[in-house]
Design a protein around this motif. Structure first.
Motif, PDB file in Angstrom:
ATOM      1  N   CYS A  75       0.841  -1.197   0.000  1.00  0.00           N
ATOM      2  CA  CYS A  75       0.000   0.000   0.000  1.00  0.00           C
ATOM      3  C   CYS A  75       0.875   1.245   0.000  1.00  0.00           C
ATOM      4  O   CYS A  75       1.819   1.369   0.778  1.00  0.00           O
ATOM      5  N   LEU A  76       0.551   2.189  -0.859  1.00  0.00           N
ATOM      6  CA  LEU A  76       1.305   3.437  -0.984  1.00  0.00           C
ATOM      7  C   LEU A  76       0.946   4.457   0.097  1.00  0.00           C
ATOM      8  O   LEU A  76       1.631   5.465   0.241  1.00  0.00           O
ATOM      9  N   SER A  77      -0.143   4.219   0.820  1.00  0.00           N
ATOM     10  CA  SER A  77      -0.700   5.227   1.743  1.00  0.00           C
ATOM     11  C   SER A  77      -1.009   6.528   1.014  1.00  0.00           C
ATOM     12  O   SER A  77      -0.865   7.613   1.567  1.00  0.00           O
ATOM     13  N   CYS A  78      -1.428   6.410  -0.242  1.00  0.00           N
ATOM     14  CA  CYS A  78      -1.717   7.610  -1.043  1.00  0.00           C
ATOM     15  C   CYS A  78      -3.033   8.265  -0.636  1.00  0.00           C
ATOM     16  O   CYS A  78      -3.260   9.441  -0.913  1.00  0.00           O
ATOM     17  N   ARG A  79      -3.924   7.490  -0.009  1.00  0.00           N
ATOM     18  CA  ARG A  79      -5.213   7.968   0.500  1.00  0.00           C
ATOM     19  C   ARG A  79      -6.191   8.367  -0.604  1.00  0.00           C
ATOM     20  O   ARG A  79      -7.172   9.049  -0.368  1.00  0.00           O
ATOM     21  N   CYS A 308      -0.128  13.159  -3.796  1.00  0.00           N
ATOM     22  CA  CYS A 308      -1.230  12.549  -3.039  1.00  0.00           C
ATOM     23  C   CYS A 308      -1.394  13.212  -1.679  1.00  0.00           C
ATOM     24  O   CYS A 308      -2.511  13.384  -1.193  1.00  0.00           O
ATOM     25  N   THR A 309      -0.266  13.574  -1.055  1.00  0.00           N
ATOM     26  CA  THR A 309      -0.335  14.190   0.271  1.00  0.00           C
ATOM     27  C   THR A 309      -0.945  15.578   0.221  1.00  0.00           C
ATOM     28  O   THR A 309      -1.414  16.088   1.239  1.00  0.00           O
ATOM     29  N   LEU A 310      -0.968  16.192  -0.970  1.00  0.00           N
ATOM     30  CA  LEU A 310      -1.605  17.499  -1.102  1.00  0.00           C
ATOM     31  C   LEU A 310      -3.087  17.342  -1.420  1.00  0.00           C
ATOM     32  O   LEU A 310      -3.936  17.959  -0.782  1.00  0.00           O
ATOM     33  N   GLN A 311      -3.409  16.477  -2.404  1.00  0.00           N
ATOM     34  CA  GLN A 311      -4.809  16.395  -2.836  1.00  0.00           C
ATOM     35  C   GLN A 311      -5.662  15.447  -1.997  1.00  0.00           C
ATOM     36  O   GLN A 311      -6.830  15.736  -1.721  1.00  0.00           O
ATOM     37  N   HIS A 312      -5.107  14.333  -1.537  1.00  0.00           N
ATOM     38  CA  HIS A 312      -5.923  13.372  -0.800  1.00  0.00           C
ATOM     39  C   HIS A 312      -5.805  13.538   0.719  1.00  0.00           C
ATOM     40  O   HIS A 312      -6.793  13.385   1.431  1.00  0.00           O
ATOM     41  N   HIS A 338      -5.298  12.122 -10.373  1.00  0.00           N
ATOM     42  CA  HIS A 338      -5.545  11.657  -9.005  1.00  0.00           C
ATOM     43  C   HIS A 338      -4.639  10.499  -8.619  1.00  0.00           C
ATOM     44  O   HIS A 338      -4.548  10.151  -7.440  1.00  0.00           O
ATOM     45  N   LEU A 339      -3.947   9.879  -9.578  1.00  0.00           N
ATOM     46  CA  LEU A 339      -3.165   8.683  -9.290  1.00  0.00           C
ATOM     47  C   LEU A 339      -1.770   9.016  -8.769  1.00  0.00           C
ATOM     48  O   LEU A 339      -1.159  10.007  -9.158  1.00  0.00           O
ATOM     49  N   LYS A 362       2.927   7.895 -14.670  1.00  0.00           N
ATOM     50  CA  LYS A 362       2.691   9.297 -14.322  1.00  0.00           C
ATOM     51  C   LYS A 362       3.443  10.238 -15.260  1.00  0.00           C
ATOM     52  O   LYS A 362       2.893  11.265 -15.682  1.00  0.00           O
ATOM     53  N   MET A 363       4.666   9.893 -15.611  1.00  0.00           N
ATOM     54  CA  MET A 363       5.431  10.747 -16.531  1.00  0.00           C
ATOM     55  C   MET A 363       4.763  10.792 -17.903  1.00  0.00           C
ATOM     56  O   MET A 363       4.720  11.850 -18.544  1.00  0.00           O
TER      57      MET A 363
END
Length: 405
Positions: A75-79, A308-312, A338-339, A362-363
């Motif tokens: 799990c990435l903990s991306c939330r 992710c830490t900014l948006q989620h 969102h990914l 992502k790139m």
């Protein structure tokens, strides 16, 4: 979801919290649709719903295995799942509780232990980390490709910072790896804030936010770092500092959790809640200011990667984009914004294959609009994406500072 926690689990400090989170989940599966690891692996146990079931089984007294640990580690903990979830499941806190129980029950192989302990010994220490980065740059040609990709392609030295001269003052977390990988980021933030009549008060006593330890099997050590930072900042908070600014959204997300994580600590609970309330991502401070005073009119073609830490985690998706457009930058469209990029703190080192796949995806998305440069709001994402050796990746505040007249 019905639960029957074991007697042993009921004695855990956060047993009631875990039980409450589990009961919130209605196992609808919407979370899997936006989970990066589920999309890559297609395994129910590598999605949030499956991991919730695994944690439920562990807390109900079922056998804990290395397989359980593997699925939680992936799990990435991306939330992202928290943003998607219609029931408001507090997944990341349940994951932290579950990981602590599993890691206490399942000894890791020697190689994993050495890697994790090595990261904890190096990453949270800025001077040591910076020294290793500098040494790596000198001997870069001799290093294997995997290590070369972790080094910045170039390091812009930090320019001088303005003196503390304004009535409005903020604190700023310097960070662990950012001084070594991108030393000009915080300096650029300080100069932009100075133009707007806000001074950054130095606080060298504050150190690592604690996230590295906390997410590498050492939650108690991570919380000790949080207490240390609270003690370091408190005198200046009492003197009227209006915010604690972070330019790394990963650090900001963790500091904003201090109030929750130390909520049962009688000596720190109140102070931790105050610190969390004062914690602000840089964009939260700047977007409230009269940016026209900066005199910036820039039409540079830019792709923004929203961490992710900014948006989620911080629920600030779209904030940086709006600010950059307000300053005239030409933002390209980024599909699947969102990914996760696969950085996720130390994930790129503990899960390198999955991380690399996510980075390349992502790139491709970021480059689809043919930007001149890619910008982001977190040093981990910045370093990870730039390690692909493709379109340059920088922190967005450096572009703003470069455009100042």
């Amino acid at each position: 979801m019905q639960t029957t926690l074991s007697e042993e689990a009921r004695r855990l400090p956060r047993a009631e919290e875990a039980d409450s989170i589990l009961r919130t989940c209605v196992h609808c599966g919407f979370c899997n649709a936006t989970c990066p690891t589920y999309q890559l692996l297609g395994d129910e146990l590598d999605g949030p719903r499956g991991r919730i079931y695994l944690i439920k089984q562990v807390l109900e007294g079922n056998e804990v295995t290395q397989k359980t640990q593997l699925h939680l580690d992936r799990c990435l903990s991306c939330r992202n799942c928290e943003t998607t979830c219609p029931s408001g499941v507090d997944y990341h806190n349940l994951l932290d509780i579950g990981r602590a129980v599993v890691d206490a029950a399942v000894p890791r192989p020697l190689g994993q232990r050495l890697l994790r302990e090595g990261l904890r010994k190096v990453v949270p220490h800025p001077d040591l980390f910076k020294g290793l980065v500098n040494s790596g740059q000198v001997f870069r040609a001799l290093l294997p490709d995997a290590l070369q990709s972790k080094l910045p392609r170039s390091v812009a030295p930090g320019k001088p910072r303005p003196t503390t001269r304004h009535a409005r003052q903020v604190l700023m977390l310097e960070g662990c790896v950012q001084p070594g990988l991108s030393p000009n980021t915080n300096a650029a933030a300080a100069r932009v804030l100075d133009r707007l009549g806000i001074s950054v008060t130095p606080c060298r006593e504050a150190g690592c936010c604690g996230a590295v330890d906390y997410h590498l099997d050492a939650q108690a050590a991570g919380l000790d770092r949080a207490r240390h930072n609270i003690d370091a900042w408190w005198p200046m908070i009492e003197q009227g500092a209006e915010a604690i600014v972070q330019t790394a959204s990963g650090c900001g997300a963790f500091i904003k959790d201090y109030g929750h994580l130390l909520g049962n600590d009688p000596a720190y609970a109140d102070k931790a809640r105050t610190v969390s309330a004062l914690a602000k991502d840089l964009v939260e401070v700047l977007r409230a200011e009269p940016l026209e005073k900066l005199g910036i009119h820039n039409a540079r073609r830019v792709a923004f990667h929203c961490p992710c830490t900014l948006q989620h985690a911080q629920k600030l998706g779209g904030a940086v984009e709006a600010l950059l457009e307000r300053l005239g930058f030409n933002l390209t469209y980024v599909p699947d914004g969102h990914l996760c990029c696969g950085s996720a703190g130390t994930y790129s080192l503990t899960q390198p294959e999955l991380s690399r796949q996510l980075r390349d995806n992502k790139m491709n998305a970021l480059e689809s609009g043919y930007p001149e440069v890619i910008v982001t709001a977190n040093i981990g994402c910045q370093s990870h994406l730039d390690g692909a050796g493709r379109t340059p990746v920088r922190h967005w505040i450096e572009l703003v500072e470069d455009a100042l007249p």
